[in-house]
Scaffold this active site. Sequence first.
Site, mmCIF file in Angstrom:
data_model
loop_
_atom_site.group_PDB
_atom_site.id
_atom_site.type_symbol
_atom_site.label_atom_id
_atom_site.label_comp_id
_atom_site.label_asym_id
_atom_site.label_seq_id
_atom_site.Cartn_x
_atom_site.Cartn_y
_atom_site.Cartn_z
ATOM 1 N N THR A 1 -7.014 -0.920 2.540
ATOM 2 C CA THR A 1 -6.166 -0.185 3.469
ATOM 3 C C THR A 1 -6.138 1.226 2.947
ATOM 4 O O THR A 1 -5.199 1.686 2.344
ATOM 5 C CB THR A 1 -4.753 -0.726 3.618
ATOM 6 O OG1 THR A 1 -4.128 -0.033 4.683
ATOM 7 C CG2 THR A 1 -3.894 -0.584 2.441
ATOM 8 N N GLU B 1 0.033 -1.518 -5.343
ATOM 9 C CA GLU B 1 1.473 -1.748 -5.158
ATOM 10 C C GLU B 1 2.059 -2.528 -6.327
ATOM 11 O O GLU B 1 1.627 -3.644 -6.628
ATOM 12 C CB GLU B 1 1.706 -2.489 -3.845
ATOM 13 C CG GLU B 1 1.491 -1.595 -2.640
ATOM 14 C CD GLU B 1 1.535 -2.324 -1.326
ATOM 15 O OE1 GLU B 1 1.744 -1.641 -0.306
ATOM 16 O OE2 GLU B 1 1.357 -3.557 -1.303
#
Length: 408
Positions: A195, A281
Amino acid sequence: MMVTNAAFTLLAEGTVTTPRGFQAAGLHAGIKRKKKDVGLLVSAVPAAAAGVFTLNAVRAACVTQNEQQLQALPYLQAIIVNSGNANACTGAKGDADAKEMQQHTAAKLGLPAHAVAIASTGVIGVQMPMEALKAGIEQAAAGLSELGGDEFAEAMLTTDTFTKQVAVQLTIDGQTVTIGGAAKGSGMIHPNMATMLAFVTTDAKVEPSALQSLLSRTTDQTYNRITVDGDTSTNDMVLVMANGLAQNQSLDETHPDWFAFVEAFRYVSEKLAKDIARDGEGATKLVQVAVNGAVSELVATQIAKKVVGSSLVKTAVFGADANWGRILAAIGYAGVPFDPARVDIWLGEVQVAAQGMGLNFDEAAAKAHLLGDTVQITIDLNMGDAASTAYGCDLTYDYVRINASYRT
C-alpha cells in the site's frame, strides 16, 4: 552533501523538487481530520513518464486510469495525490470522481487532462468528498513552490510516522543530473508492491521506453522486495517523470553513462523501499534478509521474501529471540528446491546454524544484535552463486492496535 558512491552523490535534504523544473505543494483540504491530505507535483515542461501498478485484481480507479493513460502516451506534467480516501471499490461514481480529479487539476494548471496522473490512498469503499478535494486542488495549484517537496511528501501519508524522501546527483554528458523521490507506505505492505505510493523525478532526458524498462526492473529489485504484513493493496503505484531540463543527450541502454544513471536510480528506489519497510505499522526494527549461495536470483529472492514475511520470524525479531529454527522452517516452505543439510544462518555477525543444525553460539551477542534498530539475517544455501535481499520489519503489539481501529 555526502558522497555515497563513485557514480553519484547523496544530497542531505533532497526532495522530489530538487531536480530542475519541479514544483510541489501539500495541504490539508478536509479529507482527513487534521493532517495534510492533498499534494500536487508539477514539471515546468512535459516529462517522459513510466509507471508500475499493483498486481491486486481489485484495483482503485486511479490505478486503472493511470495505467491506460501511460500505455497510450508515456508523458506527464503533473501528479495529484490525496490521502485519507482510496477511492477503491466505489463503483461508477468512483470512476467518475477519478476523472473529475484529473480534469479539475488539469484545468487549474492549464494542461491537457492526459498530462495529469492521479493517486489516492486511504480507506477503501468510501466515496471521495469531491468538494473538499477540488478545493484542495485549487489551493495546491496556487501554492506551488520549488521548496514544496516536504509538504508534498507529508500530504500522502496515512499511518506513516515519517516522510520518505531522497535525492542524488551525478554527471552525465558533463551536465549535473538530479534524481529525487518521495514515497509513502506503512501497512498493507507485501510484495509485489505494497500500500505504497512512490514518485520519482529527474531532470535527465530519458527515452520513455528505456525509462519504463528501467522502472520495471528496478521495481522487481526494490519495491517488490519489501513486506510488512502480507497484504497487497488496491492502490499501489510508482510513477516517474523525466523532464530533460539537465540538457544531457537522451539516455537509453546505448548511452555510455546509462549504467551510472541506472545505479543512481536504483539507489533512490532502494532507499525509499527500505524506509517503507522500516516504518511498518507498529514496527521497531528494519529487518534485512540476505540469501547467498542460491542456484538463481529468483530462488534467492523467493526465499528472502518468505523469511522476511514470516510472522514467526517477525515476532522472534520483536522479542529479540535468536530462534533460528523459525528461519530454517520458513526457507522450507518457500516452494523452491534446496538442501537443508547445506544451510548456514547468521544473525548479524553471529553464526547460529551450520549445515542445517544449530551451533553453540553466543546467545548474548545474538540478542544484542536483535535488540538493534536494524536486524541482519544472512542465509547461505551453499548451492550456487546467486544472491538476493528482501526487507521487512518486526511484528509488534502496536500493529494489531493500529489496524484494529483503522477506520475510527
